[in-house]
Write a protein that holds these residues in place. Sequence first.
Motif, PDB file in Angstrom:
ATOM      1  N   VAL A   5       0.864  -1.196   0.000  1.00 42.09           N
ATOM      2  CA  VAL A   5       0.000   0.000   0.000  1.00 42.09           C
ATOM      3  C   VAL A   5       0.896   1.240   0.000  1.00 42.09           C
ATOM      4  N   TRP A   6       0.509   2.194  -0.810  1.00 49.82           N
ATOM      5  CA  TRP A   6       1.239   3.466  -0.893  1.00 49.82           C
ATOM      6  C   TRP A   6       0.451   4.533  -0.149  1.00 49.82           C
ATOM      7  N   HIS A   7       1.105   5.146   0.859  1.00 46.07           N
ATOM      8  CA  HIS A   7       0.464   6.215   1.626  1.00 46.07           C
ATOM      9  C   HIS A   7       0.801   7.543   0.954  1.00 46.07           C
ATOM     10  N   GLU A   8      -0.206   8.109   0.298  1.00 48.52           N
ATOM     11  CA  GLU A   8       0.032   9.314  -0.512  1.00 48.52           C
ATOM     12  C   GLU A   8       0.456  10.495   0.348  1.00 48.52           C
ATOM     13  N   LYS A   9      -0.172  10.698   1.510  1.00 50.01           N
ATOM     14  CA  LYS A   9       0.106  11.867   2.332  1.00 50.01           C
ATOM     15  C   LYS A   9       1.475  11.782   2.990  1.00 50.01           C
ATOM     16  N   TRP A  10       1.843  10.573   3.425  1.00 53.34           N
ATOM     17  CA  TRP A  10       3.116  10.426   4.123  1.00 53.34           C
ATOM     18  C   TRP A  10       4.250  10.093   3.160  1.00 53.34           C
ATOM     19  N   GLY A  11       3.915   9.636   1.963  1.00 54.67           N
ATOM     20  CA  GLY A  11       4.934   9.293   0.980  1.00 54.67           C
ATOM     21  C   GLY A  11       5.754   8.070   1.353  1.00 54.67           C
ATOM     22  N   ILE A  12       5.127   7.092   1.976  1.00 53.51           N
ATOM     23  CA  ILE A  12       5.831   5.868   2.358  1.00 53.51           C
ATOM     24  C   ILE A  12       5.070   4.656   1.814  1.00 53.51           C
ATOM     25  N   GLU A  31      -1.796   0.014  14.013  1.00 57.54           N
ATOM     26  CA  GLU A  31      -2.886   0.484  14.861  1.00 57.54           C
ATOM     27  C   GLU A  31      -3.200   1.937  14.577  1.00 57.54           C
ATOM     28  N   LEU A  32      -2.172   2.749  14.340  1.00 60.87           N
ATOM     29  CA  LEU A  32      -2.375   4.164  14.054  1.00 60.87           C
ATOM     30  C   LEU A  32      -3.126   4.362  12.740  1.00 60.87           C
ATOM     31  N   LEU A  33      -2.707   3.647  11.679  1.00 61.93           N
ATOM     32  CA  LEU A  33      -3.354   3.787  10.382  1.00 61.93           C
ATOM     33  C   LEU A  33      -4.780   3.227  10.398  1.00 61.93           C
ATOM     34  N   TYR A  34      -4.970   2.092  11.061  1.00 59.85           N
ATOM     35  CA  TYR A  34      -6.286   1.462  11.066  1.00 59.85           C
ATOM     36  C   TYR A  34      -7.295   2.315  11.837  1.00 59.85           C
ATOM     37  N   ALA A  48     -11.241   7.830  -1.562  1.00 59.25           N
ATOM     38  CA  ALA A  48     -10.230   8.535  -2.349  1.00 59.25           C
ATOM     39  C   ALA A  48      -9.582   9.667  -1.574  1.00 59.25           C
ATOM     40  N   SER A  49     -10.199  10.081  -0.441  1.00 63.23           N
ATOM     41  CA  SER A  49      -9.648  11.187   0.340  1.00 63.23           C
ATOM     42  C   SER A  49      -8.866  10.711   1.553  1.00 63.23           C
TER      43      SER A  49
END
Length: 447
Positions: A5-12, A31-34, A48-49
């Motif tokens: 998975v690509w995290h667009e906001k964090w760029g990781i 846990e933080l992302l979920y 999408a947001s």
Amino acid sequence: MANIVWHEKWGIELNLTRDDLGHESIPNLWELLYQSDRIDALRNVPVASRGLQCGGVCRQAGVIAWMYLRLKSNGRREAVHERSEDEQRHHASLSDEHKAYQERIVRAADSVGYPADSEVRTAVGPRSWVQTDTLVQGENGIRIGWEIQLSSAGAEGPRSVKARASRAAKSGITPAWHTDRSDYASRTDTHWTRSDNLPAAVIAKSGDLRVVSGFRVLDFWRCDIRALYRCPDTSSRCGKRHITPKPRDVFFDDLVRQTAAGLIVPIEHRTGTRTHQFWVTDADRDRLEDHNSGRPDAPQQGPEDERGLPVRASYRAPTCRPTSAASDAAVTPVAVPPPPAGPEVPNQRVGEGAAGRRPGTWPSEPVPSPVAPRPVEQAPAGSNVPRQPGPGDRTEDRLLDWGSSSHWSSEARPCRYCARATNLLDEGGVPAHKTCAETQHPARPRP
């Protein structure tokens, strides 16, 4: 679903196959992302947001595919595509040969009235399902799930052949895996069948398509002197019944129809420490079940001679006693006084000639234990009773003509002296080898 998975906001990039998602420096990252994704879902924030994209096949293809996170009851972490068409991008496209097999299975089943369809999903529980390449609805609720495997398939894991076949079987679907790879046909993770590697145009034809591996005919045989195979248990003949699976070709269309009709069924056959999986007729399956449960394969009647028994074995009681000194010593522990002087009686069976029975035939009831032959008294002088021939008689009547047709039997039976099978008969019509009769019978001189 995807593992990257690509995290667009964090760029990781997040790797869901690792506990730390590939970032050891950020503790409790999942846990933080979920929790953040669940809060956005409760606030009706569009997927999408939320900033999560597919970082695997979709990103490599230049497609932006939005995703959301999901935690299953068994603790498994998943990233799910928002659109189903994005998820299909992760599945390899079917080859022309694969599609040709699917179409042929549907056509063969429909030709005899069995409904069939491709890419069928069967529900397993409220949130799970089993997808089958081609599902055939057969007789009496039989469901045959055909899987065409022409590419590489794993042997272990949740997506392996064994796991998929097991899930189908638990759902009431008989798995039938077909391939054109010889290495798959020798595997034991499911019931494989194999055809030659053919182009799609040949597979799609209505002509005969031969299955060269995966179908067997069971040969049931007794381990005796007439057996065509070697004993699988010992180096000699054990007298038991064995089973030898023999490969047989079958047409692919016939295999599809007869599996749906229940006339060809899958079995597991164990030889030694290995279990083989293949397809046989329902009649062979029933005979195998009878054999494994200890019941006879067919009604057995006692043989009229010794041909159906192993060498040197007989279910009848002995009816003659050897006359050699070594045999007398082995049978009778006490010394037996020699018979009075006079001619000796040729060795005979106990009760021979009783009730008009032909010499050499077996008695219908058990007979007493062998006893020493009784001496024959000399006939009075001047009587008309013929004298029994003695050791010194060398007349032509005393010599056995082994070339005469009357001393040959078309059926081999145990020799009266050594118990090995022979077609020769002595002067009394009893089976005997020429060498045995001339060397072991003391009353017969050599010609």
